[in-house]
Design a protein around this motif. Sequence first.
Motif, short mmCIF file in Angstrom:
data_model
loop_
_atom_site.label_atom_id
_atom_site.label_comp_id
_atom_site.label_asym_id
_atom_site.label_seq_id
_atom_site.Cartn_x
_atom_site.Cartn_y
_atom_site.Cartn_z
N LEU A 127 -5.24 3.41 -1.97
CA LEU A 127 -3.85 3.15 -1.53
C LEU A 127 -3.20 2.05 -2.37
CD1 LEU A 127 -4.38 3.19 2.37
CD2 LEU A 127 -3.20 4.93 1.00
N VAL A 144 2.42 4.39 4.05
CA VAL A 144 1.08 4.97 4.12
C VAL A 144 1.08 6.16 5.07
CG1 VAL A 144 -1.30 4.52 4.82
CG2 VAL A 144 -0.05 2.78 3.56
N LEU A 203 0.85 -1.19 0.00
CA LEU A 203 0.00 0.00 0.00
C LEU A 203 0.89 1.24 0.00
CD1 LEU A 203 -2.95 -0.76 2.45
CD2 LEU A 203 -2.63 -1.44 0.08
N LEU A 205 -9.09 1.79 0.69
CA LEU A 205 -7.99 0.84 0.46
C LEU A 205 -7.59 0.83 -1.02
CD1 LEU A 205 -8.97 -2.15 2.79
CD2 LEU A 205 -6.95 -0.68 3.01
N ALA A 214 -4.67 -1.09 -3.01
CA ALA A 214 -5.07 -2.46 -2.71
C ALA A 214 -5.98 -2.97 -3.83
CB ALA A 214 -5.83 -2.51 -1.39
#
Length: 422
Positions: A410, A251, A12, A407, A412
């Motif tokens: 990021l 992150v 991520l 998510l 995913a």
Amino acid sequence: MDYYLIKGGRKLKGEVKISGAKNAALPIIVASLLADGETVLSNVPDLKDIRTIIKVIEYLGAETDFDAGKNTLKIKVKNIKNGEMPYDLVKTMRASVYVMGPLLARLGEADVSLPGGCAIGERPVDIHLSGFEAMGAVIELEHGNIKARAKKMKPCEFTMRQVSVGATANLIMGAVLTSGKTVFENCAMEPDIVDLGEFLIKMGADIKGLGTERIVIEGVKKLNPVEYSIMPDRIEAGTFILAGAITRGEVKIKSCIPEHIKSLTDILEESGFEISTGKNWVEIKDGKKVTGFLTKTLPYPGFPTDLQAPLMSLATTIPGISVIIETIFENRFTHAAELRRMGANITIEGNSAITKGVKKLSSAPVMMSDLRAGAALVVAALAAEGETEIRRIYHSDRGYEKLTEKLSALGADIKRVEGGTF
Ligand code: EPZ
């Protein structure tokens, strides 16, 4: 029922903005019943539990207008009434018991279903009830309902036998309109309690000692409706930090309060991850060498039980042994069996989980058993080889706003699939 499909193995990377705190918003929404007029709350997360508590206050006579897109909730209070809420409404969410404080304070009576046990433990409400009794309420239990009556609420000195977030919030709401000085000892110091207290102070309440073990309240005659912004969700913030950590990514968590998750970032730093913080952000990066850790859940400022499950997922991927001791709830390891299905090496001994890091987790069909156990499975799936199918995701809808969107942003590979047959 909807389910998640997550293809693991992507690091991520990027920034994520944290939503308003569920566990602060719930009592604050209920506390708005303490003042006639229109309260306007901002930064209210769009979650299933929030929608349930809105129904609960509507049932008691409030008019509401929730703009989920803007995260703004308007609450109009004119004539609140007591009334036995349908069990269906209460059974889905224990926080409904919060209505006792405002109802007793304003009407001198409250009828609420006694919450049953839940997936993480028995979760009695005896501390709430003995606190209200100390304030003059007479309490009877009938057919699964709590019936509380108080001709006049009176000030008292009450020591909670155990630290309880819910009892602290409920009793504060019960005391703010009680004339005289009420003292509560052994209070929860969680930021959610401080946020509730600050909301009440803005409404005109006189509360001292928020964030300490001793809270002193001088009752006022009347509270006024106000505008208030809910604080950021520290558990959501911690979950995203752990998602970054397990994928060994980079992150940055924005719009959070780093102090609120220091117990987690301290563990991760000691384990070898690189943590940097600013005024309202935290960044996590992989470290050169990460190693196992030992921690136990404790009331704030200790490590929160609500992050125990996703922290365990991370532990399963860290070389060496990690030990996590759960001291708040008696049955909060249900995720361990699901994580084992994904190849994790976890031994449970009493209230300790001993984890030996494995090289790789692998995908498997798994099931959420509660909100944070669900978070653990999502975090684990992000690092697992192959495609993990996670069922019963209605649990995560209770507490994570826009989880798939956040998510995905990021990096995913997560999909919410609608309408599975299980
Ligand atoms: C709050 O629950 C949170 N819920 C929980 O978050 C959180 O896990 C918990 O606090 C602990 O931090 C909300 O804020 C809505 P407690 P609460 O009263 O208030 C025992 C999540 O995933 N106890 O602090 O119910 C109790 O059984 C949720 O977001 C009594 O014995 O927790 C537990 O062992 C789940 N008698 C301990 O105290 C009582 O009268 C702490 O519970 C009250 C509690």
